[in-house]
Design an enzyme around this catalytic site. Structure first.
Site, PDB file in Angstrom:
ATOM      1  N   ASP A  10      -0.731  -0.380  -2.023  1.00 52.16           N
ATOM      2  CA  ASP A  10      -0.356   0.825  -1.284  1.00 52.16           C
ATOM      3  C   ASP A  10       0.813   1.484  -2.015  1.00 52.16           C
ATOM      4  O   ASP A  10       1.178   1.080  -3.134  1.00 52.16           O
ATOM      5  CB  ASP A  10      -0.070   0.513   0.193  1.00 52.16           C
ATOM      6  CG  ASP A  10       1.196  -0.303   0.402  1.00 52.16           C
ATOM      7  OD1 ASP A  10       1.846  -0.686  -0.596  1.00 52.16           O
ATOM      8  OD2 ASP A  10       1.539  -0.549   1.573  1.00 52.16           O
ATOM      9  N   CYS A  67       1.248  -5.104  -1.665  1.00 51.22           N
ATOM     10  CA  CYS A  67       1.880  -4.123  -0.778  1.00 51.22           C
ATOM     11  C   CYS A  67       3.369  -4.465  -0.727  1.00 51.22           C
ATOM     12  O   CYS A  67       3.875  -5.109  -1.653  1.00 51.22           O
ATOM     13  CB  CYS A  67       1.217  -4.092   0.592  1.00 51.22           C
ATOM     14  SG  CYS A  67       1.253  -5.639   1.524  1.00 51.22           S
ATOM     15  N   THR A  69       5.055  -6.487   1.296  1.00 54.72           N
ATOM     16  CA  THR A  69       5.241  -7.933   1.476  1.00 54.72           C
ATOM     17  C   THR A  69       4.063  -8.765   0.975  1.00 54.72           C
ATOM     18  O   THR A  69       4.209  -9.985   0.813  1.00 54.72           O
ATOM     19  CB  THR A  69       5.394  -8.260   2.980  1.00 54.72           C
ATOM     20  OG1 THR A  69       4.196  -7.815   3.637  1.00 54.72           O
ATOM     21  CG2 THR A  69       6.602  -7.578   3.583  1.00 54.72           C
ATOM     22  N   HIS A 100      -8.049 -25.515  -4.637  1.00 55.82           N
ATOM     23  CA  HIS A 100      -8.487 -26.134  -3.378  1.00 55.82           C
ATOM     24  C   HIS A 100      -9.153 -25.166  -2.401  1.00 55.82           C
ATOM     25  O   HIS A 100     -10.032 -25.581  -1.648  1.00 55.82           O
ATOM     26  CB  HIS A 100      -7.287 -26.790  -2.662  1.00 55.82           C
ATOM     27  CG  HIS A 100      -6.797 -28.032  -3.346  1.00 55.82           C
ATOM     28  ND1 HIS A 100      -5.897 -28.883  -2.773  1.00 55.82           N
ATOM     29  CD2 HIS A 100      -7.107 -28.558  -4.564  1.00 55.82           C
ATOM     30  CE1 HIS A 100      -5.641 -29.892  -3.596  1.00 55.82           C
ATOM     31  NE2 HIS A 100      -6.364 -29.722  -4.691  1.00 55.82           N
ATOM     32  N   HIS A 135     -13.501 -30.020  -1.574  1.00 54.42           N
ATOM     33  CA  HIS A 135     -12.960 -28.717  -1.191  1.00 54.42           C
ATOM     34  C   HIS A 135     -14.086 -27.719  -0.891  1.00 54.42           C
ATOM     35  O   HIS A 135     -13.930 -26.834  -0.051  1.00 54.42           O
ATOM     36  CB  HIS A 135     -12.027 -28.181  -2.279  1.00 54.42           C
ATOM     37  CG  HIS A 135     -10.900 -29.123  -2.576  1.00 54.42           C
ATOM     38  ND1 HIS A 135      -9.922 -29.419  -1.659  1.00 54.42           N
ATOM     39  CD2 HIS A 135     -10.627 -29.876  -3.680  1.00 54.42           C
ATOM     40  CE1 HIS A 135      -9.075 -30.300  -2.172  1.00 54.42           C
ATOM     41  NE2 HIS A 135      -9.487 -30.602  -3.403  1.00 54.42           N
TER      42      HIS A 135
HETATM   43  C1  RB5 Z   1       4.584  -0.183   3.948  1.00 58.60           C
HETATM   44  O1  RB5 Z   1       5.804   0.320   4.372  1.00 58.60           O
HETATM   45  C2  RB5 Z   1       4.482  -1.668   4.288  1.00 58.60           C
HETATM   46  O2  RB5 Z   1       4.372  -1.823   5.655  1.00 58.60           O
HETATM   47  C3  RB5 Z   1       3.331  -2.304   3.552  1.00 58.60           C
HETATM   48  O3  RB5 Z   1       3.483  -2.097   2.192  1.00 58.60           O
HETATM   49  C4  RB5 Z   1       3.143  -3.799   3.719  1.00 58.60           C
HETATM   50  O4  RB5 Z   1       4.337  -4.478   3.430  1.00 58.60           O
HETATM   51  C5  RB5 Z   1       2.501  -4.258   4.942  1.00 58.60           C
HETATM   52  O5  RB5 Z   1       2.272  -5.449   5.149  1.00 58.60           O
END
Ligand code: RB5
Length: 152
Positions: A10, A67, A69, A100, A135
């Site tokens: 994203d 993204c 996180t 695995h 596995h």
């Molecule tokens: C975008 O601000 C953020 O929410 C997205 O990149 C991601 O971290 C969502 O899990």
């Protein structure tokens, strides 16, 4: 023949996506980039879906989704039957999830890790084979869970 890797992100991670994609291209992999390609705010499930379709159709051998996180991407990816997405911030987990879990999508967060680690995670993920054996039987259980036929 070299593996084909689909990569998506994203807006929070499009710069890291470019870096990881170029790193893998330089190593000889074929990359399919499903976007996004700008800082304009967008919705990560769109790119997770585009990438998962490429893995499920066989156009790509493995996927990488980034993204902020890595968590939203992994949640969206794991809504697709047949996708086994793992959100990893360390190379041990990235290797073990191939060995695995036969993970077919790696996720990580641009706001969590640095560029060097991102490229290392991608390397370990694409270079490690599935171990199979016991596995494989456990992965088959995932499929039964998805089909609603699993009895525990
Ligand atoms: C975008 O601000 C953020 O929410 C997205 O990149 C991601 O971290 C969502 O899990």
């Amino acid at each position: 023949m070299s593996k084909t890797i689909v990569i998506g992100s994203d807006h929070a991670a499009y710069k890291l996506k470019e870096i990881v994609a170029n790193h893998l291209r330089e190593r000889g992999f074929t990359l399919i980039d499903v976007g996004t390609n700008s800082p304009e705010s967008c919705n990560y499930p769109v790119f997770a879906h585009r990438a998962c379709e490429k893995v499920l159709s066989g156009e790509a051998d493995l996927g990488i989704l980034i993204c902020g996180t890595g968590i939203g991407m992994s949640m969206a990816a794991n809504k697709h039957h047949g996708i086994r997405a793992a959100c990893c911030s360390d190379t041990f987990s990235a290797r073990l999830t191939r060995l695995h879990n036969d993970a077919n999508v790696l996720c990580f967060g641009e706001r969590v890790i640095g560029q060097g680690l991102a490229c290392d995670l991608a390397d370990v993920f694409v270079d490690t084979p599935f171990e199979g054996g016991k596995h494989a039987m456990r992965i088959a259980m995932f499929e039964e869970i998805e089909a609603g036929t699993f009895e525990a």
